[in-house]
Design a protein around this motif. Sequence first.
Motif, PDB file in Angstrom:
ATOM      1  N   ALA A  76       0.680  -1.299   0.130  1.00  0.00           N
ATOM      2  CA  ALA A  76       0.019   0.090   0.014  1.00  0.00           C
ATOM      3  C   ALA A  76       0.725   1.182  -0.145  1.00  0.00           C
ATOM      4  N   GLY A  77       1.899   1.138   0.785  1.00  0.00           N
ATOM      5  CA  GLY A  77       2.960   2.461   0.617  1.00  0.00           C
ATOM      6  C   GLY A  77       3.546   2.666  -0.715  1.00  0.00           C
ATOM      7  N   GLU A  78       3.437   1.791  -1.706  1.00  0.00           N
ATOM      8  CA  GLU A  78       4.075   2.194  -2.848  1.00  0.00           C
ATOM      9  C   GLU A  78       3.137   2.860  -3.812  1.00  0.00           C
ATOM     10  N   LYS A  79       1.656   2.575  -3.526  1.00  0.00           N
ATOM     11  CA  LYS A  79       0.745   3.093  -4.079  1.00  0.00           C
ATOM     12  C   LYS A  79      -0.096   4.189  -3.865  1.00  0.00           C
ATOM     13  N   TYR A  80       0.062   4.701  -2.205  1.00  0.00           N
ATOM     14  CA  TYR A  80      -0.710   5.447  -1.494  1.00  0.00           C
ATOM     15  C   TYR A  80       0.395   6.201  -0.792  1.00  0.00           C
ATOM     16  N   SER A  81       0.052   7.532  -0.610  1.00  0.00           N
ATOM     17  CA  SER A  81       0.995   8.420   0.616  1.00  0.00           C
ATOM     18  C   SER A  81       0.358   7.980   1.848  1.00  0.00           C
ATOM     19  N   ALA A  82       1.059   8.455   2.904  1.00  0.00           N
ATOM     20  CA  ALA A  82       0.732   8.093   4.388  1.00  0.00           C
ATOM     21  C   ALA A  82      -0.610   8.520   4.515  1.00  0.00           C
ATOM     22  N   GLU A  83      -0.785   9.857   4.111  1.00  0.00           N
ATOM     23  CA  GLU A  83      -2.091  10.677   4.087  1.00  0.00           C
ATOM     24  C   GLU A  83      -3.257   9.938   3.625  1.00  0.00           C
ATOM     25  N   GLU A  84      -3.028   9.593   2.489  1.00  0.00           N
ATOM     26  CA  GLU A  84      -4.245   8.644   1.754  1.00  0.00           C
ATOM     27  C   GLU A  84      -4.400   7.557   2.495  1.00  0.00           C
ATOM     28  N   ILE A  85      -3.440   6.799   3.135  1.00  0.00           N
ATOM     29  CA  ILE A  85      -3.935   5.633   3.817  1.00  0.00           C
ATOM     30  C   ILE A  85      -4.481   5.842   5.167  1.00  0.00           C
ATOM     31  N   ALA A  86      -3.962   6.913   5.673  1.00  0.00           N
ATOM     32  CA  ALA A  86      -4.749   7.223   6.931  1.00  0.00           C
ATOM     33  C   ALA A  86      -6.130   7.564   6.809  1.00  0.00           C
ATOM     34  N   ASP A  87      -6.363   8.112   5.441  1.00  0.00           N
ATOM     35  CA  ASP A  87      -7.683   8.692   5.265  1.00  0.00           C
ATOM     36  C   ASP A  87      -8.440   7.209   4.907  1.00  0.00           C
ATOM     37  N   ILE A  88      -8.058   6.405   4.212  1.00  0.00           N
ATOM     38  CA  ILE A  88      -8.693   5.278   3.923  1.00  0.00           C
ATOM     39  C   ILE A  88      -9.037   4.350   5.079  1.00  0.00           C
ATOM     40  N   ALA A  89      -7.906   4.409   6.054  1.00  0.00           N
ATOM     41  CA  ALA A  89      -8.065   3.744   7.357  1.00  0.00           C
ATOM     42  C   ALA A  89      -9.283   4.217   8.202  1.00  0.00           C
ATOM     43  N   GLN A  90      -9.531   5.598   8.181  1.00  0.00           N
ATOM     44  CA  GLN A  90     -10.490   6.048   9.072  1.00  0.00           C
ATOM     45  C   GLN A  90     -11.806   6.270   8.194  1.00  0.00           C
ATOM     46  N   ASN A  91     -11.791   6.646   6.947  1.00  0.00           N
ATOM     47  CA  ASN A  91     -12.878   6.988   6.263  1.00  0.00           C
ATOM     48  C   ASN A  91     -13.577   5.718   5.305  1.00  0.00           C
ATOM     49  N   GLY A  92     -12.645   4.807   5.143  1.00  0.00           N
ATOM     50  CA  GLY A  92     -12.950   3.716   4.274  1.00  0.00           C
ATOM     51  C   GLY A  92     -12.882   3.828   2.835  1.00  0.00           C
ATOM     52  N   THR A  93     -13.010   3.155   1.999  1.00  0.00           N
ATOM     53  CA  THR A  93     -13.326   3.283   0.388  1.00  0.00           C
ATOM     54  C   THR A  93     -13.564   2.099  -0.008  1.00  0.00           C
ATOM     55  N   GLY A  94     -14.315   1.892  -1.078  1.00  0.00           N
ATOM     56  CA  GLY A  94     -15.116   1.096  -1.903  1.00  0.00           C
ATOM     57  C   GLY A  94     -15.890   0.214  -1.016  1.00  0.00           C
ATOM     58  N   ASP A  95     -15.536  -1.112  -0.770  1.00  0.00           N
ATOM     59  CA  ASP A  95     -16.120  -2.092   0.229  1.00  0.00           C
ATOM     60  C   ASP A  95     -15.770  -1.855   1.435  1.00  0.00           C
ATOM     61  N   MET A  96     -14.583  -1.154   1.746  1.00  0.00           N
ATOM     62  CA  MET A  96     -14.090  -1.045   3.289  1.00  0.00           C
ATOM     63  C   MET A  96     -14.923  -0.073   3.851  1.00  0.00           C
ATOM     64  N   PRO A  97     -15.679  -0.425   5.036  1.00  0.00           N
ATOM     65  CA  PRO A  97     -16.484   0.574   5.632  1.00  0.00           C
ATOM     66  C   PRO A  97     -15.583   1.450   6.457  1.00  0.00           C
ATOM     67  N   SER A  98     -16.133   2.828   6.950  1.00  0.00           N
ATOM     68  CA  SER A  98     -15.651   3.870   7.404  1.00  0.00           C
ATOM     69  C   SER A  98     -15.548   3.248   9.108  1.00  0.00           C
ATOM     70  N   GLY A  99     -14.934   3.877   9.707  1.00  0.00           N
ATOM     71  CA  GLY A  99     -14.895   3.804  11.268  1.00  0.00           C
ATOM     72  C   GLY A  99     -14.101   2.679  11.763  1.00  0.00           C
ATOM     73  N   ILE A 100     -13.148   2.031  11.081  1.00  0.00           N
ATOM     74  CA  ILE A 100     -12.529   1.013  11.391  1.00  0.00           C
ATOM     75  C   ILE A 100     -11.389   1.312  12.359  1.00  0.00           C
ATOM     76  N   ALA A 101     -10.776   2.768  12.275  1.00  0.00           N
ATOM     77  CA  ALA A 101      -9.860   3.235  13.255  1.00  0.00           C
ATOM     78  C   ALA A 101     -10.183   4.870  13.580  1.00  0.00           C
ATOM     79  N   ASN A 102      -9.629   5.271  14.780  1.00  0.00           N
ATOM     80  CA  ASN A 102      -9.869   6.731  14.791  1.00  0.00           C
ATOM     81  C   ASN A 102      -8.660   7.500  14.094  1.00  0.00           C
ATOM     82  N   ALA A 103      -8.626   8.665  14.204  1.00  0.00           N
ATOM     83  CA  ALA A 103      -7.613   9.427  13.575  1.00  0.00           C
ATOM     84  C   ALA A 103      -6.327   9.023  14.095  1.00  0.00           C
TER      85      ALA A 103
END
Length: 119
Positions: A76-103
């Motif tokens: 994932a670090g090769e495809k996304y920036s740290a900010e993008e990964i953090a955003d996905i982990a917190q807000n979800g994307t595609g089939d991944m739900p939001s709320g998996i992790a806090n900020a």
Amino acid sequence: MKGKPLIPFFLIAVAGLLLTLGLSLVGVNQQAGDGGEEEAAEQDPVEYGEEVAMENCVSCHGDNLEGASGPDLTTAGEKYSAEEIADIAQNGTGDMPSGIANAEEAQAIAEYLMSLSEE
């Protein structure tokens, strides 16, 4: 008619109430002193991110985060920036739900996944 002495029953009730109060105070003190977020702040963010990922991500991304029902996260670090990964982990994307992790957890996950790409 001789009545039953009330003193032993009264003492047992008072002892039970004191024990309950004492255990409640111990629990409150332990909860207040838990410092789970403080420990996370003091802990290495990459190690903390690994812990959070192992708790929250392996169910979809596999035991080694190499993909299962969710995609491979080891690159994932090769495809996304740290900010993008953090955003996905917190807000979800595609089939991944939001709320998996806090900020804080999302940022730690991002740092951990970025470290995997460096290896």
